[in-house]
Write an enzyme that holds these catalytic residues in place. Structure first.
Site, PDB file in Angstrom:
ATOM      1  N   LYS A  11       0.855  -1.202   0.000  1.00 58.44           N
ATOM      2  CA  LYS A  11       0.000   0.000   0.000  1.00 58.44           C
ATOM      3  C   LYS A  11       0.883   1.242   0.000  1.00 58.44           C
ATOM      4  O   LYS A  11       2.034   1.208   0.476  1.00 58.44           O
ATOM      5  CB  LYS A  11      -0.949   0.010   1.206  1.00 58.44           C
ATOM      6  CG  LYS A  11      -0.295   0.039   2.587  1.00 58.44           C
ATOM      7  CD  LYS A  11       0.029   1.419   3.125  1.00 58.44           C
ATOM      8  CE  LYS A  11       0.653   1.375   4.512  1.00 58.44           C
ATOM      9  NZ  LYS A  11       1.389   2.587   4.883  1.00 58.44           N
ATOM     10  N   ASP A 138      -2.654  -1.483   9.962  1.00 56.41           N
ATOM     11  CA  ASP A 138      -2.823  -1.400   8.502  1.00 56.41           C
ATOM     12  C   ASP A 138      -3.458  -2.660   7.912  1.00 56.41           C
ATOM     13  O   ASP A 138      -3.738  -2.709   6.708  1.00 56.41           O
ATOM     14  CB  ASP A 138      -1.460  -1.187   7.825  1.00 56.41           C
ATOM     15  CG  ASP A 138      -0.931   0.219   8.045  1.00 56.41           C
ATOM     16  OD1 ASP A 138      -1.752   1.121   8.345  1.00 56.41           O
ATOM     17  OD2 ASP A 138       0.292   0.411   7.921  1.00 56.41           O
TER      18      ASP A 138
HETATM   19  O1  C5P Z   1      -0.714  -1.400  14.881  1.00 54.37           O
HETATM   20  P1  C5P Z   1       0.742  -1.509  14.552  1.00 54.37           P
HETATM   21  O2  C5P Z   1       1.387  -2.679  15.234  1.00 54.37           O
HETATM   22  O3  C5P Z   1       1.002  -1.457  13.096  1.00 54.37           O
HETATM   23  O4  C5P Z   1       1.411  -0.201  15.135  1.00 54.37           O
HETATM   24  C1  C5P Z   1       2.784  -0.115  15.423  1.00 54.37           C
HETATM   25  C2  C5P Z   1       3.010   1.005  16.412  1.00 54.37           C
HETATM   26  O5  C5P Z   1       2.789   2.276  15.772  1.00 54.37           O
HETATM   27  C3  C5P Z   1       2.072   1.023  17.605  1.00 54.37           C
HETATM   28  O6  C5P Z   1       2.585   0.248  18.647  1.00 54.37           O
HETATM   29  C4  C5P Z   1       2.025   2.495  17.964  1.00 54.37           C
HETATM   30  O7  C5P Z   1       3.162   2.854  18.719  1.00 54.37           O
HETATM   31  C5  C5P Z   1       2.135   3.177  16.638  1.00 54.37           C
HETATM   32  N1  C5P Z   1       0.800   3.522  16.052  1.00 54.37           N
HETATM   33  C6  C5P Z   1       0.069   4.550  16.633  1.00 54.37           C
HETATM   34  N2  C5P Z   1      -1.156   4.876  16.080  1.00 54.37           N
HETATM   35  C7  C5P Z   1      -1.630   4.216  14.986  1.00 54.37           C
HETATM   36  C8  C5P Z   1      -0.876   3.182  14.401  1.00 54.37           C
HETATM   37  C9  C5P Z   1       0.344   2.859  14.968  1.00 54.37           C
HETATM   38  O8  C5P Z   1       0.488   5.169  17.611  1.00 54.37           O
HETATM   39  N3  C5P Z   1      -2.802   4.580  14.478  1.00 54.37           N
END
Ligand code: C5P
Length: 285
Positions: A11, A138
């Site tokens: 993406k 994502d």
């Molecule tokens: O959800 P994911 O594991 O992809 O997110 C990785 C990190 O990015 C999370 O632990 C967080 O610190 C940050 N994040 C965030 N807000 C989001 C997506 C990700 O703070 N909407």
């Protein structure tokens, strides 16, 4: 034993705004995302009769329960109460990691789609996306794909008109970005320019590629660029050789440009390939 095949598309973020920090530690975002034809391939053997195995053709990718594809399989099977008696996941990796291109999320999403199909589609695509939110922010978008407005952590989605026909050139510079660190950093900044989502939606509705490119805006882009000025070099090559618009994807470090013709993309690709082995040409999917 059954073998399933599923493509896992990368993406890019056409827009990305960070609206604020939430009580659960995540951030509310608002982002228009787009799947592109750069992809990993997932093969899934179901019913191997052996302990779970994950193989990946690229070094440095975790091949155990830390891998998002593994987590997705476990979450799906636990939620649906299924026991396939052993699975093997094989990932042919082309999407660069730590790039903001959703590589790991896309592999996870492909595993969810493949398993759901195998069991006769008990979950709708939207229910499958909701389940994917438990694997990563994502993943819901990667389950559905196309051109979508994503809000909340990324799990609240609304379909937008397809992106007009165009070609992407994606470049992954040789430095990784930590997404959590970048979110922390942006909390301490005053965000200068934010995306104009209304203008971007109008541009998509009109199928106007120039206006779409004019509306590209990612609040992380200036934050990463100030520490990694080579992104400006890549962007200047994009502009010099005919890009209509360019920016960093997600939390980086990949940057992309959009052009109208494959031939222009090929020239840009040739100009960058010497310094950047990880350069790709892709179409919207
Ligand atoms: O959800 P994911 O594991 O992809 O997110 C990785 C990190 O990015 C999370 O632990 C967080 O610190 C940050 N994040 C965030 N807000 C989001 C997506 C990700 O703070 N909407």
């Amino acid at each position: 034993m059954t073998t399933l095949f599923e493509p896992a598309y990368a993406k890019v973020n056409l827009t990305l705004d960070v609206l604020g920090k939430r009580e659960d530690g995540y951030h509310d975002v608002k982002s228009i995302m787009q799947t592109i034809s750069l992809r990993d391939d997932i093969e899934l053997d179901i019913g191997t009769g052996k302990p779970w195995v994950l193989r990946c053709d690229k070094e440095g990718i975790p091949c155990d329960e830390r891998n998002l594809a593994w987590k997705a399989a476990k979450l799906y099977l636990d939620t649906m109460g299924k026991d396939p008696d052993g699975i093997e996941i094989r990932i042919t990796k082309r999407i660069p990691s730590e790039a903001g291109l959703g590589g790991g999320s896309s592999d996870a999403a492909a595993v969810l789609r493949a398993l759901n199909r195998h069991y006769g589609d008990p979950l709708s695509i939207w229910a499958l996306a909701e389940l994917g939110a438990g694997v990563g922010s994502d993943v819901p978008f990667c389950v559905v794909g196309g051109t979508m407005m994503c809000e909340g952590r990324g799990e609240r989605m609304r379909k937008l008109p397809d992106l007009p026909d165009c070609v992407f050139v994606v470049v992954k510079p040789d430095f990784p970005i930590s997404t959590p660190e970048l979110f922390r950093k942006i909390d301490e900044k005053v965000i200068g320019q934010r995306p104009d989502h209304q203008a971007m939606e109008s541009a998509l509705l009109a199928g106007d590629l120039e206006k779409v490119c004019h509306g590209l805006c990612n609040v992380f882009d200036p934050v990463v660029t100030e520490d990694h000025l080579e992104l400006n070099y890549i962007k200047s090559v994009f502009s010099t050789y005919g890009a209509i618009g360019h920016q960093m994807s997600g939390s980086g470090s990949a940057v992309y440009c959009m052009v109208s013709e494959f031939e222009i993309a090929a020239v840009i690709c040739n100009m960058l390939r010497g310094n950047y082995p990880q350069v790709f040409i892709a179409k919207p999917v």
